[in-house]
Design a protein around this motif. Structure first.
Motif, PDB file in Angstrom:
ATOM      1  N   LYS A  46       0.834  -1.205   0.000  1.00 38.79           N
ATOM      2  CA  LYS A  46       0.000   0.000   0.000  1.00 38.79           C
ATOM      3  C   LYS A  46       0.871   1.259   0.000  1.00 38.79           C
ATOM      4  O   LYS A  46       1.793   1.375   0.815  1.00 38.79           O
ATOM      5  CB  LYS A  46      -0.904  -0.018   1.239  1.00 38.79           C
ATOM      6  CG  LYS A  46      -1.916   1.104   1.226  1.00 38.79           C
ATOM      7  CD  LYS A  46      -2.779   1.104   2.473  1.00 38.79           C
ATOM      8  CE  LYS A  46      -3.569   2.410   2.502  1.00 38.79           C
ATOM      9  NZ  LYS A  46      -4.126   2.660   3.822  1.00 38.79           N
ATOM     10  N   ILE A  47       0.567   2.151  -0.905  1.00 44.38           N
ATOM     11  CA  ILE A  47       1.338   3.397  -0.982  1.00 44.38           C
ATOM     12  C   ILE A  47       0.943   4.284   0.215  1.00 44.38           C
ATOM     13  O   ILE A  47      -0.244   4.508   0.449  1.00 44.38           O
ATOM     14  CB  ILE A  47       1.064   4.130  -2.314  1.00 44.38           C
ATOM     15  CG1 ILE A  47       1.460   3.235  -3.500  1.00 44.38           C
ATOM     16  CG2 ILE A  47       1.817   5.453  -2.367  1.00 44.38           C
ATOM     17  CD1 ILE A  47       1.025   3.760  -4.862  1.00 44.38           C
ATOM     18  N   LYS A  48       1.924   4.722   0.949  1.00 42.70           N
ATOM     19  CA  LYS A  48       1.673   5.490   2.169  1.00 42.70           C
ATOM     20  C   LYS A  48       1.701   6.987   1.893  1.00 42.70           C
ATOM     21  O   LYS A  48       2.421   7.452   1.005  1.00 42.70           O
ATOM     22  CB  LYS A  48       2.756   5.168   3.211  1.00 42.70           C
ATOM     23  CG  LYS A  48       2.747   3.730   3.676  1.00 42.70           C
ATOM     24  CD  LYS A  48       1.627   3.548   4.672  1.00 42.70           C
ATOM     25  CE  LYS A  48       1.682   2.182   5.315  1.00 42.70           C
ATOM     26  NZ  LYS A  48       0.380   1.805   5.863  1.00 42.70           N
ATOM     27  N   LYS A  49       0.943   7.706   2.709  1.00 37.45           N
ATOM     28  CA  LYS A  49       1.009   9.169   2.686  1.00 37.45           C
ATOM     29  C   LYS A  49       2.358   9.556   3.292  1.00 37.45           C
ATOM     30  O   LYS A  49       2.726   9.047   4.354  1.00 37.45           O
ATOM     31  CB  LYS A  49      -0.073   9.682   3.630  1.00 37.45           C
ATOM     32  CG  LYS A  49      -0.990  10.696   3.067  1.00 37.45           C
ATOM     33  CD  LYS A  49      -2.098  10.927   4.081  1.00 37.45           C
ATOM     34  CE  LYS A  49      -2.848  12.174   3.773  1.00 37.45           C
ATOM     35  NZ  LYS A  49      -3.965  12.351   4.702  1.00 37.45           N
ATOM     36  N   THR A  50       3.101  10.390   2.608  1.00 42.01           N
ATOM     37  CA  THR A  50       4.383  10.799   3.193  1.00 42.01           C
ATOM     38  C   THR A  50       4.512  12.305   3.121  1.00 42.01           C
ATOM     39  O   THR A  50       3.763  12.967   2.384  1.00 42.01           O
ATOM     40  CB  THR A  50       5.580  10.207   2.420  1.00 42.01           C
ATOM     41  OG1 THR A  50       5.580  10.773   1.123  1.00 42.01           O
ATOM     42  CG2 THR A  50       5.556   8.701   2.356  1.00 42.01           C
ATOM     43  N   LYS A  51       5.486  12.814   3.842  1.00 36.89           N
ATOM     44  CA  LYS A  51       5.720  14.257   3.799  1.00 36.89           C
ATOM     45  C   LYS A  51       6.504  14.630   2.549  1.00 36.89           C
ATOM     46  O   LYS A  51       6.697  15.798   2.248  1.00 36.89           O
ATOM     47  CB  LYS A  51       6.483  14.696   5.067  1.00 36.89           C
ATOM     48  CG  LYS A  51       5.710  14.410   6.349  1.00 36.89           C
ATOM     49  CD  LYS A  51       5.737  15.602   7.300  1.00 36.89           C
ATOM     50  CE  LYS A  51       4.608  15.610   8.311  1.00 36.89           C
ATOM     51  NZ  LYS A  51       4.472  14.385   9.098  1.00 36.89           N
ATOM     52  N   GLN A  52       6.987  13.594   1.820  1.00 34.18           N
ATOM     53  CA  GLN A  52       7.800  13.873   0.620  1.00 34.18           C
ATOM     54  C   GLN A  52       6.958  14.350  -0.561  1.00 34.18           C
ATOM     55  O   GLN A  52       7.483  14.654  -1.616  1.00 34.18           O
ATOM     56  CB  GLN A  52       8.596  12.622   0.189  1.00 34.18           C
ATOM     57  CG  GLN A  52       9.896  12.443   0.965  1.00 34.18           C
ATOM     58  CD  GLN A  52       9.643  11.747   2.293  1.00 34.18           C
ATOM     59  OE1 GLN A  52       9.014  10.725   2.350  1.00 34.18           O
ATOM     60  NE2 GLN A  52      10.131  12.341   3.380  1.00 34.18           N
ATOM     61  N   GLY A  53       5.658  14.339  -0.407  1.00 38.84           N
ATOM     62  CA  GLY A  53       4.828  14.845  -1.490  1.00 38.84           C
ATOM     63  C   GLY A  53       3.875  13.802  -2.030  1.00 38.84           C
ATOM     64  O   GLY A  53       3.750  12.707  -1.483  1.00 38.84           O
TER      65      GLY A  53
END
Ligand code: C5P
Length: 218
Positions: free
Chosen positions: A108-115
């Motif tokens: 699962k693709i995670k929400k990140t601070k990288q954008g």
């Protein structure tokens, strides 16, 4: 199996949307309900045909009396269609996604601070064109659909030539027509003889007339 004008004929029908995975829990889809494809399969069975029904994850109830093959993605549908051949006729009513995510993530693709995630797309196989252009074992009759919102007739006529199929069943799927997901359809049948517009009627009625036409053509 019922005896009828299509007894002894093997016919492939594709139906429903495809789901193109983004990751294990997300996908890209479309609004196809599978209603028209299901009705066509049932009408062909009623005429005595042996029907292989390859469907994506559609809302519509599965047709009775068919060999049912359930798939998710366009690539899976392509493979199931190849495995169903040879057939006497093929009706491609599925709304196959034109593109898939080039490399779907295994986790699962995670929400990140990288954008924000960036999705890259790859083109899906065109199942109708592939089967229409088979050098060996092409079905005697190949029927495609054209769901259009603009210039329906011109686009559908061009599509028949481009894909190499025998008939195109064209319809206007603009939201105001209520056709996509609805119980009625207003179609134009395009063949080498020209275009024939049928009055708006139930999808089961469209299916019945189309099955009768297919029986005549085979
Ligand atoms: O190009 P377009 O998607 O509008 O063409 C619609 C017709 O082509 C339908 O009959 C559909 O089932 C078929 N198709 C297909 N494989 C694709 C795209 C469309 O069989 N990848």
């Amino acid at each position: 199996m019922k005896a009828g004008p299509l007894t002894g004929r093997r016919i492939l029908v594709t139906s429903g949307p495809t789901h193109e995975p983004i990751d294990p829990v997300r996908y890209i889809a479309n609004r196809s309900s599978g209603a028209q494809g299901t009705a066509i399969a049932e009408a062909l069975v009623a005429q005595g045909a042996e029907v292989v029904f390859v469907t994506g994850p559609a809302d519509a109830a599965r047709p009775r009396g068919v060999h049912l093959v359930e798939v998710q993605s366009a690539q899976e549908m392509m493979q199931a269609v190849q495995e169903a051949l040879p057939v006497d006729a093929a009706v491609f009513s599925a709304a196959v996604a034109d593109w898939r995510v080039a490399s779907a993530s295994d986790s699962k693709i995670k929400k990140t601070k990288q954008g924000l995630p960036k999705l890259e797309f790859a083109e899906n196989p065109d199942i109708l064109a592939t089967v229409s252009q088979l050098q060996n074992g092409r079905p005697k009759l190949v029927v495609g659909f054209a769901a259009e919102t603009d210039d329906v007739l011109a686009n559908a006529t061009a599509k028949r030539t481009r894909k190499g199929c025998d008939w195109i069943v064209a319809n206007d799927v603009s939201p105001e027509t209520g056709i996509m997901g609805g119980s009625e359809n207003a179609v134009t049948l395009i063949s080498e003889d020209g275009a024939e517009s049928w009055p708006r009627m139930g999808k089961t009625e469209v299916a019945k007339i189309l099955a009768e036409r297919i029986a005549k053509a085979l």
